[in-house]
Structure formats: structure tokens, C-alpha cells
Design a protein around this motif. Structure first.
Motif, PDB file in Angstrom:
ATOM      1  N   SER A 236       0.698  -1.076   0.143  1.00 10.22           N
ATOM      2  CA  SER A 236       0.047  -0.194  -0.021  1.00 10.22           C
ATOM      3  C   SER A 236       0.799   1.497   0.074  1.00 10.22           C
ATOM      4  O   SER A 236       1.992   1.306   0.280  1.00 10.22           O
ATOM      5  N   GLU A 237       0.251   2.443  -0.335  1.00 11.18           N
ATOM      6  CA  GLU A 237       1.078   3.738  -0.342  1.00 11.18           C
ATOM      7  C   GLU A 237       1.318   3.931   1.003  1.00 11.18           C
ATOM      8  O   GLU A 237       2.634   4.506   1.297  1.00 11.18           O
TER       9      GLU A 237
ATOM     10  N   ASN B 141       7.370   2.657   5.978  1.00  5.21           N
ATOM     11  CA  ASN B 141       8.253   1.622   6.075  1.00  5.21           C
ATOM     12  C   ASN B 141       9.419   1.925   5.197  1.00  5.21           C
ATOM     13  O   ASN B 141      10.591   1.416   5.263  1.00  5.21           O
ATOM     14  N   VAL B 142       9.476   2.779   4.122  1.00  4.25           N
ATOM     15  CA  VAL B 142      10.076   2.938   3.205  1.00  4.25           C
ATOM     16  C   VAL B 142      10.931   4.315   3.032  1.00  4.25           C
ATOM     17  O   VAL B 142      11.968   4.555   3.096  1.00  4.25           O
ATOM     18  N   GLY B 143       9.996   5.140   2.977  1.00  2.00           N
ATOM     19  CA  GLY B 143       9.984   6.753   2.875  1.00  2.00           C
ATOM     20  C   GLY B 143      10.134   7.183   1.456  1.00  2.00           C
ATOM     21  O   GLY B 143      10.582   6.563   0.817  1.00  2.00           O
TER      22      GLY B 143
ATOM     23  N   MET C  28      20.974   5.286  -0.105  1.00  3.36           N
ATOM     24  CA  MET C  28      20.302   4.334   0.788  1.00  3.36           C
ATOM     25  C   MET C  28      18.750   4.265   0.880  1.00  3.36           C
ATOM     26  O   MET C  28      18.153   3.003   0.781  1.00  3.36           O
ATOM     27  N   THR C  29      18.162   5.248   0.945  1.00  2.00           N
ATOM     28  CA  THR C  29      16.805   5.541   0.825  1.00  2.00           C
ATOM     29  C   THR C  29      16.635   5.154  -0.499  1.00  2.00           C
ATOM     30  O   THR C  29      15.265   4.619  -0.697  1.00  2.00           O
TER      31      THR C  29
ATOM     32  N   ASP D   5      13.805  -1.350  -4.185  1.00  2.00           N
ATOM     33  CA  ASP D   5      13.521  -2.857  -3.764  1.00  2.00           C
ATOM     34  C   ASP D   5      12.060  -3.093  -3.736  1.00  2.00           C
ATOM     35  O   ASP D   5      11.314  -3.918  -4.284  1.00  2.00           O
ATOM     36  N   TRP D   6      11.307  -1.923  -2.965  1.00  2.00           N
ATOM     37  CA  TRP D   6      10.049  -2.089  -2.356  1.00  2.00           C
ATOM     38  C   TRP D   6       9.196  -1.747  -4.025  1.00  2.00           C
ATOM     39  O   TRP D   6       8.286  -2.639  -4.133  1.00  2.00           O
TER      40      TRP D   6
END
Length: 165
Positions: free
Chosen positions: A39-40, A46-48, A66-67, A73-74
Motif C-alpha cells: 500500500s501507499e 516503512n520505506v520513505g 540508501m533511501t 526494492d519496494w
């Protein structure tokens, strides 16, 4: 004498001075109790979605990489989402220079996402210059919040997407 039972044992209670209350420290934040995978909300929390830049620069820092890696990945796991990469600026210079710098920042993040395996068909960028500040202020700490790229998830292309033309 008042006896209060909170769940199965004291771990579920907070108590001070003989007064007990339910443990809300680890309760889900209001509005985010049911975050579903893909989900958005999951992406934002969780990711940013923000990447920050140094003053006057469109160079992606190691911290930003890194971000962006986490974002890529997501996104590779959640292919239903399209991605609008929005660049922003709050640096010295003219409005035109700010627009150019913000576009360069957005393009740099987009290039990193594509390099990390996100399909270029899903991603587009736009620079907004100083049009959409997070905050309007004069201190350096405050202005640095506006030197950013925001990776926004979309369900469809908007008018700024070359793919929509």
C-alpha cells in the motif's frame, strides 16, 4: 481498595502511584492500524518517499542512495504502482535556476531508481522549483527541508508524464 486488571499480567499496564491504565505506548498510530503490504501507506511509513540534497546540488549523496535503494526494492516488489518523481528547491538563485535544479534532482533520483531495476516505463519526473515548499522560512535548517525529491506513487499517468502523451 480498587483492583484493576489490565490484560494478562502487568506487562499490559502502565501504573504510577497505584493508578493503572492500559499500555498505549505500542498501540498502532491512529489511521495506520491496518497498513497492508504493497500500500501507499506502507511505502510512506516503512520505506520513505523523500530524498534530500545539499545546497545548490543535484548530486545524490550516499545517504540518499540508501533511501533510493529501499524505494527501488519496494517498487520492484509492488509493480502495480507508477512513480512520479517530484523535485523541489530552496536554494540561492533565480526562479528559473530553481526550476532547473529541481528538475535535475528529480532526474537524478529517477536515474538511480532505473539503474536499480525499476522499469523506466513506470517512472517520470518533474521539477517544481520553489512552487511547493514544505515550509516557508529563512533559517538554513528550515530551508534544507525544501531541497528534496519526493517519490510519489500513482495509479495512472498524469499530464506531466511523457508516457501519457
Amino acid at each position: 481498595m480498587i483492583i484493576v486488571f489490565c490484560g494478562a499480567g502487568l506487562a499490559a499496564c502502565n501504573s504510577a502511584g497505584g493508578i493503572s491504565s492500559p499500555n498505549v505506548t505500542n498501540a498502532p498510530a491512529a489511521g495506520f492500524g491496518q497498513i497492508s503490504n504493497g500500500s501507499e501507506e506502507e511505502f510512506i511509513i516503512n520505506v520513505g518517499r523523500r530524498v534530500y540534497f545539499d545546497r545548490g546540488s543535484a548530486v545524490v549523496t550516499e545517504e540518499a542512495k540508501m533511501t533510493i535503494k529501499s524505494q527501488a526494492d519496494w517498487l520492484k516488489q509492488n509493480k502495480k504502482w507508477l512513480v512520479k518523481v517530484q523535485g523541489h528547491a530552496d536554494d540561492p538563485g533565480s526562479e528559473a535556476a530553481q526550476k532547473t535544479l529541481s528538475a535535475q534532482r528529480a532526474d537524478a533520483v529517477m536515474a538511480e531508481l532505473v539503474t536499480l531495476g525499476v522499469s523506466p516505463k513506470r517512472v517520470w519526473s518533474k521539477g517544481y522549483g520553489v512552487e511547493r515548499p514544505v515550509t516557508d522560512c529563512s533559517s538554513i535548517e528550515c530551508q534544507s527541508q525544501n531541497r528534496r525529491v519526493v517519490v510519489n506513487l500513482r495509479e495512472e499517468y498524469d499530464e506531466s508524464a511523457p508516457q501519457a502523451r
